[in-house]
Design an enzyme around this catalytic site. Structure first.
Site, short mmCIF file in Angstrom:
data_model
loop_
_atom_site.label_atom_id
_atom_site.label_comp_id
_atom_site.label_asym_id
_atom_site.label_seq_id
_atom_site.Cartn_x
_atom_site.Cartn_y
_atom_site.Cartn_z
N THR A 10 0.84 -1.22 0.00
CA THR A 10 0.00 0.00 0.00
C THR A 10 0.87 1.26 0.00
O THR A 10 0.70 2.15 -0.84
CB THR A 10 -0.91 0.00 1.26
N VAL A 11 1.81 1.34 0.93
CA VAL A 11 2.61 2.57 1.06
C VAL A 11 3.74 2.59 0.03
O VAL A 11 4.00 3.63 -0.60
CB VAL A 11 3.17 2.71 2.50
N LYS A 102 6.22 1.39 12.99
CA LYS A 102 6.05 1.77 14.41
C LYS A 102 6.37 0.61 15.35
O LYS A 102 6.84 0.84 16.45
CB LYS A 102 4.64 2.27 14.66
N GLU A 187 -4.16 -2.58 9.74
CA GLU A 187 -2.96 -3.40 9.67
C GLU A 187 -3.33 -4.76 9.06
O GLU A 187 -4.51 -5.15 9.07
CB GLU A 187 -2.38 -3.62 11.07
N LYS A 202 2.57 3.97 18.54
CA LYS A 202 2.77 5.35 18.08
C LYS A 202 2.99 6.28 19.27
O LYS A 202 3.83 7.18 19.22
CB LYS A 202 1.57 5.80 17.25
N GLY A 303 -3.44 5.32 5.08
CA GLY A 303 -3.68 5.28 3.63
C GLY A 303 -2.38 5.46 2.88
O GLY A 303 -1.43 6.07 3.38
P1 NAP Z 1 1.69 -3.98 2.86
O1 NAP Z 1 0.69 -3.42 1.94
O2 NAP Z 1 1.38 -5.25 3.57
O3 NAP Z 1 3.06 -4.16 2.07
C1 NAP Z 1 4.16 -4.86 2.57
C2 NAP Z 1 5.17 -5.05 1.45
O4 NAP Z 1 6.32 -5.69 1.98
C3 NAP Z 1 4.66 -5.92 0.30
O5 NAP Z 1 5.08 -5.39 -0.93
C4 NAP Z 1 5.36 -7.27 0.54
O6 NAP Z 1 5.67 -7.95 -0.67
C5 NAP Z 1 6.65 -6.83 1.19
N1 NAP Z 1 7.19 -7.85 2.09
C6 NAP Z 1 6.72 -8.20 3.31
N2 NAP Z 1 7.50 -9.15 3.85
C7 NAP Z 1 8.49 -9.41 2.96
C8 NAP Z 1 9.60 -10.28 2.94
N3 NAP Z 1 9.85 -11.11 3.95
N4 NAP Z 1 10.42 -10.25 1.87
C9 NAP Z 1 10.18 -9.41 0.84
N5 NAP Z 1 9.13 -8.55 0.80
C10 NAP Z 1 8.30 -8.55 1.84
O7 NAP Z 1 2.06 -2.93 4.02
P2 NAP Z 1 1.80 -1.34 3.99
O8 NAP Z 1 0.38 -1.07 4.37
O9 NAP Z 1 2.35 -0.76 2.75
O10 NAP Z 1 2.66 -0.89 5.26
C11 NAP Z 1 4.07 -0.77 5.18
C12 NAP Z 1 4.56 -0.13 6.48
O11 NAP Z 1 3.99 1.16 6.61
C13 NAP Z 1 4.16 -0.89 7.75
O12 NAP Z 1 5.21 -0.80 8.69
C14 NAP Z 1 2.94 -0.13 8.25
O13 NAP Z 1 2.74 -0.25 9.64
C15 NAP Z 1 3.33 1.28 7.87
N6 NAP Z 1 2.21 2.18 7.73
C16 NAP Z 1 1.17 1.85 6.93
C17 NAP Z 1 0.12 2.74 6.78
C18 NAP Z 1 -1.07 2.42 5.92
O14 NAP Z 1 -2.01 3.22 5.90
N7 NAP Z 1 -1.08 1.31 5.20
C19 NAP Z 1 0.15 3.98 7.45
C20 NAP Z 1 1.26 4.31 8.24
C21 NAP Z 1 2.29 3.39 8.38
P3 NAP Z 1 4.53 -8.51 -1.67
O15 NAP Z 1 3.82 -7.29 -2.18
O16 NAP Z 1 5.25 -9.23 -2.74
O17 NAP Z 1 3.65 -9.38 -0.83
N1 HSE Z 2 -3.48 0.82 10.92
C1 HSE Z 2 -2.96 2.11 11.10
C2 HSE Z 2 -4.09 3.06 11.43
C3 HSE Z 2 -2.25 2.57 9.85
O1 HSE Z 2 -5.26 2.70 11.24
O2 HSE Z 2 -3.85 4.17 11.91
C4 HSE Z 2 -1.47 3.82 10.09
O3 HSE Z 2 -0.41 3.59 10.96
#
Ligand code: NAP
Ligand code: HSE
Length: 426
Positions: A10-11, A102, A187, A202, A303
């Site tokens: 996603t990010v 986090k 998450e 956080k 997001g």
């Molecule tokens: P996500 O959509 O689950 O993406 C995770 C990515 O990491 C995927 O591309 C996955 O590969 C890759 N990955 C995971 N384990 C791996 C491994 N062992 N080897 C190689 N690649 C691996 O997560 P996200 O939502 O983008 O979040 C990323 C970070 O940002 C997290 O720490 C989250 O807490 C933080 N965050 C997210 C948000 C939000 O709104 N989503 C907001 C603030 C912070 P594949 O695509 O091939 O499966």
């Molecule tokens: N799951 C988290 C939230 C993503 O809802 O705030 C951002 O860290």
């Protein structure tokens, strides 16, 4: 400057889209292009929300860490040992690190900051807290000279989205959670959002930076929204408020090394309070400082694009520092003291389902009295099946007295179900 990206979900995909779309403008402003070197993923065949050149994708961490042209590693893998090992490896290889993780920051910050210092590189994590809101940079830079006394806010977008939908559209918690998952706020395992653990992580990061004293996620007293029911939401509305999951860090700013109180809890926030109007996945954080007074930061807390915006800001700072052969230290001392949570005082709301029979109300209210808790208001509704729904609002009282009351109530056989305790933020 080449960037190694770990994770393209996603990010990560949103970050690639920003680098593609804003690349020319940023290259002009920075005086050099920001170029992606390699992108680590689990499954290179997966369809992504933004087109990624196949030649950039790899499944081998070493392709990023061992690439001498990559000066900066962006970690967006999510929780787990692999992400921690990857950050450690990047710092050992003298690459600056930007992360949104986090879970890792709230448990390993002192170690990683020391590793970054030893490598003379940065570790930045704006996106780990409150999504797109530039809060960490404000605490770390703009408010560096302030003596901060209180930070209270909404730092989990998923629970705020759920509570907003329960209140405004009368959705159940489960249906609203499903929507939050589809929108990419939650998450991978949403129990961390609902239990308050995500907000606690956080808060640990916020408190560490705000007070310059290390706070681990395990130091935070946490209560989530698992037990919040539609009837609690209705009661809050009838009382002139809304339910929010709050994260709060406090310290007496006038006493050096004063103990810190860090808590995450569901609360009824009265509609006159600015936090009551924070809807959907938005986050908002109040900061109180000795000279500046009260500040409020608000914006999208989750997001892809908002979070990627915060990551991009860190990337730009880290690139500037690498170019100037400098780094931004973040000094955080160990040995933090914490306030015992039994001293917390507040107004509380507690609801329950009880047998609808003579004398039951007297039995219940006696338990409040036994523990010195004074009742300010009580409401009763018929539930059918010989049950009644009771809600008690207390006068200001100690949390320890409320916990003792709940333990006492749990021993009464006329109580069918005790709901979650809520604090009232006036
Ligand atoms: P996500 O959509 O689950 O993406 C995770 C990515 O990491 C995927 O591309 C996955 O590969 C890759 N990955 C995971 N384990 C791996 C491994 N062992 N080897 C190689 N690649 C691996 O997560 P996200 O939502 O983008 O979040 C990323 C970070 O940002 C997290 O720490 C989250 O807490 C933080 N965050 C997210 C948000 C939000 O709104 N989503 C907001 C603030 C912070 P594949 O695509 O091939 O499966
Ligand atoms: N799951 C988290 C939230 C993503 O809802 O705030 C951002 O860290």
């Amino acid at each position: 400057m080449k960037i190694g990206l770990l994770g393209c979900g996603t990010v990560g995909s949103a970050l690639v889209s920003l680098l593609d779309q804003e690349g020319e403008r940023l290259a002009y402003l920075l005086g050099e292009p920001l170029e992606l070197g390699r992108i680590l993923v689990r499954d290179p065949e997966k369809e992504r929300s933004w087109p990624i050149p196949a030649s950039l994708l790899t499944t081998q961490l070493s392709d990023v860490i061992d690439d001498a042209e990559i000066g900066l590693v962006v970690e967006l893998l999510g929780p787990g040992e692999f992400a921690l090992a990857a950050i450690r490896a990047a710092l050992r290889a003298e690459k600056s690190v930007v992360t949104a993780n986090k879970e890792i920051l709230s448990t390993h910050f002192p170690e990683l900051e020391l590793a970054a210092e030893a490598a003379n590189r940065d570790i930045f994590f704006e996106a780990a807290v409150a999504g797109g809101i530039p809060l960490i940079r404000a605490l770390r830079v703009s408010l560096f000279g302030e003596r901060l006394s209180r930070i209270v806010g909404i730092v989990n977008g998923t629970t705020n989205y759920i509570l907003t939908k329960m209140q405004e559209e009368h959705l159940s918690l489960e249906v609203a959670l499903g929507e939050a998952q589809q929108l990419g706020y939650a998450e991978a395992d949403p129990s961390g959002d609902l239990s308050g653990r995500d907000a606690a992580s956080k808060l640990a990061i916020i408190a560490s930076i705000a007070f310059g004293s290390h706070v681990d996620v395990e130091d935070v007293k946490v209560d989530g929204i698992w037990g919040v029911t539609p009837s609690d939401v209705d009661f809050a509305a009838r009382s002139g408020g809304v339910i929010k999951l709050l994260a709060q860090a406090e310290r007496d700013a006038d006493i050096p090394d004063a103990p810190i109180r860090v808590e995450v809890f569901p609360a009824i926030v009265m509609s006159t309070h600015p936090l009551a109007s924070v809807r959907g996945s938005f986050n908002a954080v109040f900061v109180e400082g000795s000279a500046v007074g009260q500040l409020m930061f608000s914006g999208p807390g989750a997001g892809g694009l908002p979070t990627a915006s915060a990551v991009l800001a860190d990337v730009i700072d880290a690139v500037k520092n690498l170019r100037n052969s400098t780094r931004a230290p973040m000094r955080v001392t160990e040995g933090t003291h914490f306030v015992d949570d039994s001293t917390v005082e507040a107004v509380f709301a507690l609801s329950m389902e009880v047998v609808d029979a003579p004398g039951v109300l007297a039995q219940v209210s006696e338990v409040f009295g036994q523990h010195g808790v004074s009742i300010a208001r009580m409401e009763q509704d018929e539930l059918g099946a010989e049950l009644a729904h009771l809600v008690f609002l207390t006068h200001r009282t100690r949390l320890s007295a409320m916990k003792a009351t709940i333990a006492g109530l749990a021993g009464l056989d006329v109580i069918a179900r005790l709901h979650q305790i809520l604090r009232v933020l006036e």
